[in-house]
Design an enzyme around this catalytic site. Structure first.
Site, mmCIF file in Angstrom:
data_model
loop_
_atom_site.group_PDB
_atom_site.id
_atom_site.type_symbol
_atom_site.label_atom_id
_atom_site.label_comp_id
_atom_site.label_asym_id
_atom_site.label_seq_id
_atom_site.Cartn_x
_atom_site.Cartn_y
_atom_site.Cartn_z
ATOM 1 N N GLY A 108 4.204 1.691 -0.845
ATOM 2 C CA GLY A 108 4.999 1.837 -2.055
ATOM 3 C C GLY A 108 4.154 2.243 -3.251
ATOM 4 N N ARG A 143 0.811 -1.216 0.000
ATOM 5 C CA ARG A 143 0.000 0.000 0.000
ATOM 6 C C ARG A 143 0.849 1.274 0.000
ATOM 7 N NH1 ARG A 143 -4.935 -1.284 4.281
ATOM 8 N NH2 ARG A 143 -5.715 -3.169 3.257
ATOM 9 N N HIS A 184 11.755 6.592 15.427
ATOM 10 C CA HIS A 184 10.399 6.393 14.916
ATOM 11 C C HIS A 184 9.847 5.178 15.650
ATOM 12 C CE1 HIS A 184 6.920 6.361 12.376
ATOM 13 N NE2 HIS A 184 7.221 5.214 11.816
#
Length: 300
Positions: A11, A9, A171
């Site tokens: 990419g 999804r 992150h």
């Protein structure tokens, strides 16, 4: 040419934005060739009629030769509780991809999107030996977007009134929203909130809340990645937080984490130093320790 490794999804969404905005030719690379071709055929219908660019799908890494930009969104599986769940397999994957990119387009600017973001940025740079300022982990800008959104929702103000929101560090669960610089309508954020804990927890756990409603995030990271690609292609500077291997900046070395950077057509041109308060400095140090421990867990 822009090559995107991974046709899931994220990419595919990045490919869609690049093609629909006429940035450059796009190549989707996926271990499942049929998946890559199918997504390329779908996205091809979004090519503007005045565009000279196209999109293709393949499983053949040799076709990335000549790419100016390579984006890595590939994953070995879905994480459910923590971004480091599949760390060993993800590091193995990123090292294999690093060798392919080193072989076929070693001068490309490489954008890492796969998780655990900071760990993979570190291992990709070390494995590929591509200069550190050309290996950029895209995620802290997404966390910053979420930070700004949560401030907006908390105070019931438009995001356009919020300035200098930024998230640094991992992150992951130790990311550091920087409150001390934020202003809302020109006034310090601290004058409008009682404490930072609720918003901090909201930023760190945003992805978990999102997953209560859909399988994973898609559009936010795609747009943040597209903005970097756009700045590189059009040779214009953009200043965002992004993960990069540090060599003394912010008192850290031999670790990758989110810091403020200036990006141009060649990759990162500068790591910017910003002032943090004592709480933020301490939190950033803890975040770097967390990332370094994850990196060292792979070495042992």
């Amino acid at each position: 040419m822009i090559s995107i490794v991974g046709s899931g999804r994220v990419g595919t969404s990045i490919g869609f934005l690049c093609v629909s905005n006429g940035l450059d030719d796009v190549l989707l690379v996926n271990r499942d060739k049929r998946k890559a071709i199918g997504e390329a055929l779908d996205v091809a219908s979004a090519i503007p009629e005045n565009s000279k660019f196209t999109i293709r799908g393949t499983d053949d890494y040799s076709q990335i030769s000549g790419s100016d930009i390579v984006v890595i969104t590939a994953s070995v599986g879905v994480y459910m509780k923590d971004r480091t769940e599949n760390i060993v397999l993800q590091v193995r994957m990123i090292k294999e991809i690093a060798q392919k990119i080193k072989q076929y387009c070693p001068s490309a600017v490489v954008l890492i999107v796969s998780n655990p973001l900071d760990v993979l940025t570190y291992f990709f740079q070390k494995e590929s030996t591509i200069p550190r300022f050309k290996v950029i982990g895209i995620a802290s800008s997404l966390d910053t977007s979420r930070f700004r959104y949560l401030i907006s929702e908390t105070l019931s103000v438009p995001q356009s009134s919020i300035s200098n929101a930024i998230v640094l560090g991992e992150h992951g669960d130790s990311m550091v929203p920087v409150f001390s610089r934020v202003t809302v309508g020109g006034n310090p954020l601290f004058s409008m909130i009682d404490n930072r804990d609720t918003i901090t927890d909201g930023v760190r756990n945003y992805w978990k809340k999102l997953r209560n409603f859909k399988s994973r995030s898609q559009f936010g990271i795609a747009k943040n990645t597209f903005d970097v690609i756009d700045s590189i292609v059009h040779k214009k500077e953009i200043i965002i937080p992004a993960s990069v291997v540090l060599q003394g900046e912010y008192g850290e070395s031999d670790v990758a984490m989110g810091v403020p950077v200036k990006i141009n057509q060649n990759g990162i041109s500068e790591i910017q130093k910003i002032k943090l308060d004592d709480t933020e400095s301490s939190s950033l140090k803890k975040s770097s320790v967390k990332i370094r421990n994850d990196i060292q867990s792979i070495h042992t």
